[in-house]
Design an enzyme around this catalytic site. Structure first.
Site, PDB file in Angstrom:
ATOM      1  N   ARG A   1      33.265  61.434  40.534  1.00 38.12           N
ATOM      2  CA  ARG A   1      34.003  61.188  41.932  1.00 38.12           C
ATOM      3  C   ARG A   1      34.654  62.166  42.400  1.00 38.12           C
ATOM      4  O   ARG A   1      35.186  61.997  43.359  1.00 38.12           O
ATOM      5  CB  ARG A   1      34.434  59.715  41.986  1.00 38.12           C
ATOM      6  CG  ARG A   1      33.468  58.538  41.604  1.00 38.12           C
ATOM      7  CD  ARG A   1      34.259  57.191  41.922  1.00 38.12           C
ATOM      8  NE  ARG A   1      34.300  56.651  43.286  1.00 38.12           N
ATOM      9  CZ  ARG A   1      35.517  56.323  43.501  1.00 38.12           C
ATOM     10  NH1 ARG A   1      36.443  56.073  42.662  1.00 38.12           N
ATOM     11  NH2 ARG A   1      35.668  56.064  44.746  1.00 38.12           N
ATOM     12  N   ASP A   2      34.858  63.192  41.405  1.00 36.46           N
ATOM     13  CA  ASP A   2      36.012  64.406  42.094  1.00 36.46           C
ATOM     14  C   ASP A   2      35.577  65.500  41.562  1.00 36.46           C
ATOM     15  O   ASP A   2      36.372  66.386  40.965  1.00 36.46           O
ATOM     16  CB  ASP A   2      37.281  63.908  41.829  1.00 36.46           C
ATOM     17  CG  ASP A   2      38.398  64.570  42.716  1.00 36.46           C
ATOM     18  OD1 ASP A   2      38.036  65.135  43.568  1.00 36.46           O
ATOM     19  OD2 ASP A   2      39.490  64.630  42.088  1.00 36.46           O
ATOM     20  N   ILE A   3      34.128  66.153  41.684  1.00 39.43           N
ATOM     21  CA  ILE A   3      33.669  67.247  41.213  1.00 39.43           C
ATOM     22  C   ILE A   3      34.174  68.104  42.375  1.00 39.43           C
ATOM     23  O   ILE A   3      34.049  68.250  43.252  1.00 39.43           O
ATOM     24  CB  ILE A   3      32.293  67.411  41.232  1.00 39.43           C
ATOM     25  CG1 ILE A   3      31.627  66.174  40.188  1.00 39.43           C
ATOM     26  CG2 ILE A   3      31.720  68.551  40.689  1.00 39.43           C
ATOM     27  CD1 ILE A   3      32.023  66.523  38.899  1.00 39.43           C
TER      28      ILE A   3
ATOM     29  N   ASN B   1      38.571  70.851  39.039  1.00 40.45           N
ATOM     30  CA  ASN B   1      38.228  69.960  37.901  1.00 40.45           C
ATOM     31  C   ASN B   1      37.044  70.284  36.987  1.00 40.45           C
ATOM     32  O   ASN B   1      36.699  69.665  36.101  1.00 40.45           O
ATOM     33  CB  ASN B   1      37.789  68.667  38.484  1.00 40.45           C
ATOM     34  CG  ASN B   1      39.116  67.918  38.918  1.00 40.45           C
ATOM     35  OD1 ASN B   1      40.397  68.201  38.659  1.00 40.45           O
ATOM     36  ND2 ASN B   1      39.005  66.998  39.918  1.00 40.45           N
TER      37      ASN B   1
ATOM     38  N   THR C   1      38.174  64.625  47.106  1.00 40.74           N
ATOM     39  CA  THR C   1      38.668  65.582  47.662  1.00 40.74           C
ATOM     40  C   THR C   1      37.777  66.052  48.813  1.00 40.74           C
ATOM     41  O   THR C   1      36.669  66.070  48.699  1.00 40.74           O
ATOM     42  CB  THR C   1      38.689  66.851  46.781  1.00 40.74           C
ATOM     43  OG1 THR C   1      39.558  66.549  45.729  1.00 40.74           O
ATOM     44  CG2 THR C   1      39.456  68.272  47.468  1.00 40.74           C
TER      45      THR C   1
END
Length: 683
Positions: free
Chosen positions: A153-155, A159, A187
């Site tokens: 959920r936050d690629i 990260n 993001t």
């Protein structure tokens, strides 16, 4: 900024800050017990927004029934830790430990990545083949996550770190379960359009983020096209007449609605994507990843890998031996639900000053270690102090089993001088650990000295201010002194926040261990047919429940967990990929010679140049003392040997320490040593 030298958290001394974000700060830290360097993340509780509905019935102030938001916040981080602790993959950062500092703020430790680059930094200036290889590693990590029903959920580039050409996916702070309908987060530049319209996170939304990262990596220059938030939302809502922004999206975009705020518009990036001559296929892959409609994107990460391989004309493996091994190691925990419930209840009782001693019994390979590992995670989530050690045929004498336990618990126990002196008899470096001068205890007859030591260890446990969980593995090899201490402590912990969990092979246990007073014995049986099917499905996907495959495994392994995993490993090596095990005809002769031959095949994968060294390591013990091995072998660089053994799944790293992945492998090596070689290697 450099942390003060006096900043100590649990077993760790903090040094310089490596980075900081909204959720917390990351420091380089040194473990006081082992000297190992790790990355330690301290979480800012005030930075975590927890809705009241997420607070459980027990989330109250001590002085009343008002919800305590900080408890809910700690629970959120505990859930993140559970996710991280369950992941074992070469392209996912490894998590080691978890706890709370003196202010009861949570932290966890990870593998320290020394001077990594983001994936876009690592790709800059490289050729297309390098960039695609990095993308494939990222996609392999996602394939593994998605197989385990987890969304990142936050690629985004920050990260996805790269160290020595190896991708490491980091930061699972907002990871969630597929279909869980988590609150919108992420993001903005890398979030799929449907998320802003109220759709849940999905595999497709993770892959959309990969598409944005890929477009940044594959362009000759980093993208410069940006648009205002206002235009971004207008484009988003204009796609579907009458569509409205999801409530969560409005909250996420608070403070970003002014026209000066800019974000990357994925469609404009792709419209200007220029990968050079012959790049049409790569461009098509990126465009498909970034389709506005999630149904038009790729269905899974493996499909993207296949297309990338075709696009550059190189055979890029969907699954390497290392990634296949991680699927096997992280197989779902099955068949021990009742036993885990009993132990979880014992944890709760220990929190209320009603400790106990439990001994897990069963044959080798039946799943004792996995059950203990699951309980360890639950103990950490309950904010317990977890310490462990393992019995060994080489360290059976004296109190060797208890030395690492005492070293860990004495760090912050504020012991009396007399007790420190007594403990120095079996922990010679206690003065260095505590940075205090320690005198020698008075000499006593053996029986009196033993009683005095028992009292000192009991005093150490009474000094503990939080839940303590002690794991003692392979008690069948523990010496009589270690068992006598365990027997002495069993009735005492009933009034302490201490849970002791040991395990032993019941076919090798002494009568003293079988009848240990004050302990509750819990025997683990082999898995039944239904549980074998469940375990197989967790390794191979839904097709793992194919009746003929489950029948095959039940017949040849009789439900022993170690044998099941070894057989699936052998089938996967024969088929080339895990997912082909369920489609190919099962061989009649793969188990000719039984599990003994399967273990031999695994060890035969070790290069001939390392066989002698592997035998030396087997003689030295299940856990590797790298300093000892270097001196005994006269080798200065053990890295090639360790990596070769890891690739063959003979050795593994657990919490920063190398060990045999299962003691059966070590036992096989010892059985096949000649008497002369055994004597020579022991010397």
């Amino acid at each position: 900024m450099v942390a003060q030298a006096s900043m100590v958290i649990g077993e760790y001394i903090l040094h310089e800050k490596l980075g900081e974000g909204g959720m917390g700060a990351v420091y380089r830290a040194v473990n006081r017990l082992s000297g190992q360097h790790v990355a330690l993340k301290r979480v800012h509780l005030t930075a975590i927004s927890i809705p009241d509905s997420s607070l459980g019935d027990n989330d109250t102030h001590r002085d009343g029934g008002v919800p305590n938001k900080s408890i809910g916040s700690r629970t959120v981080l505990a859930q993140e830790f559970q996710t991280l602790a369950s992941l074992h993959h070469p392209h996912i950062v490894g998590v080691r430990d978890y706890g709370f500092d003196s202010q009861q703020s949570p932290y966890y430790t990870m593998d320290l990545l020394d001077s990594p680059q983001t994936i876009t930094e690592a790709a800059e200036g490289g050729d297309v083949e390098l960039k695609v290889e990095l993308l494939v590693q990222l996609l392999q990590a996602l394939a593994y996550l998605h197989r385990r029903n987890i969304l990142h959920r936050d690629i985004k580039p920050s990260n996805v770190m790269v160290l020595h050409g190896q991708v490491k996916l980091v930061d699972f702070g907002i990871a969630g379960t597929i279909g869980a309908g988590d609150k919108l987060a992420g993001t903005i530049q890398y979030m799929a359009p449907e998320l802003f319209l109220g759709a849940p996170s999905s595999i497709a939304s993770d892959l959309f983020a990969v598409g944005v990262v890929a477009s940044e990596m594959l362009r000759q220059q980093m993208p410069k096209e940006t648009i205002s938030i206002t235009r971004f939302l207008a484009n988003l809502l204009g796609e579907d007449e009458g569509s409205t922004l999801a409530p969560d999206a409005a909250e996420l975009l608070v403070g970003l609605g002014n026209s000066s705020q800019e974000v990357t518009e994925a469609e404009e990036v792709v419209a200007n994507l220029d990968l050079g001559e012959g790049s049409q296929r790569l461009t098509a892959i990126v465009k498909r990843l970034l389709e506005r409609n999630p149904a038009d994107r790729y269905s899974d990460a493996a499909e993207v890998i296949r297309d990338l391989s075709d696009a550059i004309g190189q055979p890029l493996p969907l699954e390497t031996a290392a990634t296949r091994e991680r699927f096997l190691q992280a197989a779902e925990f099955v068949g021990r639900e009742e036993e885990l419930a009993l132990l979880d209840a014992a944890l709760a009782e220990a929190q209320n000053q009603q400790g106990s001693v439990w001994l897990l019994a069963g044959e080798s390979g039946v799943g004792k270690t996995r059950l203990a590992n699951e309980l360890r995670i639950r103990a950490l989530v309950r904010f317990g102090r977890v310490v462990r050690n393992q019995g060994s045929t080489e360290r059976a004498a004296n109190y060797g089993l208890w030395v690492p336990i005492i070293r860990a618990l004495c760090l912050d126990a504020n012991l009396e001088e007399e007790h420190i002196e007594v403990l120095s008899d079996i922990v010679p470096d206690i003065a260095t650990l505590l940075q205090r001068r320690v005198g020698a205890p008075a000499r006593l007859p053996p029986q009196a000295a033993q009683t005095r030591l028992h009292h000192a260890v009991a005093a150490l446990l009474r000094k503990q201010r939080q839940l303590v969980v002690i794991f003692l593995a392979d008690l069948q090899w523990a010496g009589s002194e270690s068992l006598a201490l365990l027997s002495y402590l069993a009735p005492l912990v009933r009034e302490l926040p201490v849970l002791i969990v040991g395990d032993y092979r019941d076919d090798e246990a002494s009568e003293e261990l079988r009848k240990l007073a004050g302990a509750r014995h819990l025997r683990l049986e082999r898995l039944a047919f239904k549980q074998i099917a469940q375990l197989c499905e967790s390794m191979l996907g839904p097709n793992g429940r194919r009746p003929e495959l489950v029948d095959y495994l039940a017949k040849h392994t009789e439900g022993n967990v170690f044998f099941i995993v070894e057989t699936v490993r052998a089938l996967a090596q024969r088929a080339g990929r895990l997912d082909q095990v369920t489609t190919e005809k099962l061989p009649e002769n793969i188990l000719t010679g039984g599990i003994e031959l399967i273990i031999q095949r695994r060890i035969s994968q070790i290069p001939a140049e390392f066989v002698e060294l592997l035998n030396l390591v087997a003689v030295a013990g299940r856990r590797l003392d790298l300093g000892l091995i270097e001196r005994a072998s006269e080798r200065r660089d053990l890295a090639p040997f360790l990596l070769a053994c890891a690739d063959a799944s003979v050795l593994e790293v657990q919490r920063g320490e190398w060990q045999f992945s299962h003691d059966k492998l070590r036992e096989w090596l010892l059985r096949h040593l000649s008497e002369a070689d055994g004597r020579r290697l022991h010397r």
